[in-house]
Write a protein that holds these residues in place. Sequence first.
Motif, mmCIF file in Angstrom:
data_model
loop_
_atom_site.group_PDB
_atom_site.id
_atom_site.type_symbol
_atom_site.label_atom_id
_atom_site.label_comp_id
_atom_site.label_asym_id
_atom_site.label_seq_id
_atom_site.Cartn_x
_atom_site.Cartn_y
_atom_site.Cartn_z
ATOM 1 N N ALA A 72 15.393 0.180 0.659
ATOM 2 C CA ALA A 72 15.021 1.365 -0.122
ATOM 3 C C ALA A 72 14.071 2.264 0.654
ATOM 4 N N ALA A 73 13.139 1.674 1.375
ATOM 5 C CA ALA A 73 12.176 2.460 2.147
ATOM 6 C C ALA A 73 12.877 3.260 3.244
ATOM 7 N N ARG A 74 13.869 2.663 3.884
ATOM 8 C CA ARG A 74 14.620 3.376 4.924
ATOM 9 C C ARG A 74 15.419 4.529 4.315
ATOM 10 N N GLY A 82 12.817 7.202 3.058
ATOM 11 C CA GLY A 82 11.984 7.765 4.116
ATOM 12 C C GLY A 82 10.522 7.398 3.994
ATOM 13 N N VAL A 83 10.233 6.269 3.386
ATOM 14 C CA VAL A 83 8.852 5.796 3.258
ATOM 15 C C VAL A 83 8.530 4.894 4.436
ATOM 16 N N GLY A 105 0.787 -1.233 0.000
ATOM 17 C CA GLY A 105 0.000 0.000 0.000
ATOM 18 C C GLY A 105 0.813 1.273 0.000
ATOM 19 N N VAL A 106 2.077 1.193 -0.444
ATOM 20 C CA VAL A 106 2.913 2.395 -0.453
ATOM 21 C C VAL A 106 3.199 2.877 -1.872
ATOM 22 N N LEU A 107 2.526 2.292 -2.850
ATOM 23 C CA LEU A 107 2.680 2.716 -4.236
ATOM 24 C C LEU A 107 1.319 3.183 -4.731
ATOM 25 N N SER A 151 3.905 9.430 -7.008
ATOM 26 C CA SER A 151 4.487 10.660 -6.492
ATOM 27 C C SER A 151 6.004 10.560 -6.611
ATOM 28 N N SER A 152 6.691 11.661 -6.323
ATOM 29 C CA SER A 152 8.151 11.634 -6.403
ATOM 30 C C SER A 152 8.734 10.636 -5.403
ATOM 31 N N THR A 153 8.088 10.531 -4.231
ATOM 32 C CA THR A 153 8.569 9.598 -3.209
ATOM 33 C C THR A 153 8.374 8.156 -3.640
ATOM 34 N N SER A 154 7.206 7.839 -4.198
ATOM 35 C CA SER A 154 6.951 6.464 -4.632
ATOM 36 C C SER A 154 7.846 6.084 -5.798
ATOM 37 N N ARG A 155 8.108 7.040 -6.678
ATOM 38 C CA ARG A 155 9.039 6.768 -7.783
ATOM 39 C C ARG A 155 10.441 6.496 -7.244
ATOM 40 N N ALA A 156 10.835 7.292 -6.259
ATOM 41 C CA ALA A 156 12.152 7.099 -5.663
ATOM 42 C C ALA A 156 12.250 5.741 -4.977
ATOM 43 N N LEU A 157 11.176 5.319 -4.312
ATOM 44 C CA LEU A 157 11.160 4.014 -3.647
ATOM 45 C C LEU A 157 11.315 2.886 -4.664
ATOM 46 N N ALA A 158 10.541 2.954 -5.738
ATOM 47 C CA ALA A 158 10.624 1.917 -6.769
ATOM 48 C C ALA A 158 11.999 1.910 -7.419
#
Length: 295
Positions: free
Chosen positions: A230-232, A235-236, A182-184, A189-196
């Motif tokens: 990646a989440a750490r 910052g997700v 549930g984080v995508l 968003s820029s954060t979700s793109r960065a996470l992926a």
Amino acid sequence: MVPEVDGLSSLSNPLATVEQLSNSSSSLDGVSPALESSVRYAGLQITQAAGILLRLPQEIVAQAMVIFTRFYIGSEGGSFRVNGAKDVSAASVYIAAKLSADPRTTRSICNVYAYLTSGPTRQAFPDPPAHDPESYLLSEGGYHSARALLLQTETIILRTLSFDTKVVIPHHLALTYIQTLGVLPSVPSSTSRALASRTLGHLNLALFSPQLLYVTHQPVTLAVAAIYLAAREVGVKLPSGEWWEVFDVDREDLGFLVVALKSCEGWITAESEKWHDRSCPLTVDEINLEIKGMS
């Protein structure tokens, strides 16, 4: 190799045993552990570069890199003093592409490897400086010789691996798991793109790991570890609790992989500095000369 996990064969790979990891044909042939790691890294690097020049999808390139790694595992596997890294790399790319919906001709592969192993390209691929095309031009006779060697090496790899060339890559799994957690969001968003992006980056970097992560851990575990790290970094916030257990990953494996993934970049930098002024041996003759010079 340890057989695939029952009931999860579509998501699992055969893994190396402790005995195979402890004894390789290369070490039995007098190749030091440090040199073996360096040659393996150089072989994986040229495999990645060849995939880029051949315009292969990253999934196929990753499969070729895993096939390359598997071939040199254990005392029954290949030896760098018998089967050169360049030749095994070329054959691994040929096998992985041939088994896909996007194969490449033997001529394309021979031409790419002639280019990658010529002149200054050896120390700067996949973006080498311009140099004389004649230094990597394959004559008709040279092509037929290279093609024969390519097909011969393909046969050796298939026989050594018992024709088990299936490789499950964790990249798609990781993206699916991110959505499951549930984080995508539906609108990236820029954060979700960065996470992926960071997740896939860790999985790509792990292909070069000196711990041989793709032959010691299943794709599911690799995907979960890459997401966690990646989440750490991005910052997700992931779900509270031990969410990785949902994917049947235990804390011990997760912790080991996170540390291993974090160390990959530093190890690769050290290898690049180690060989910055000369080429790492990729052929049988080159590695024999390297060993002779070390003795």
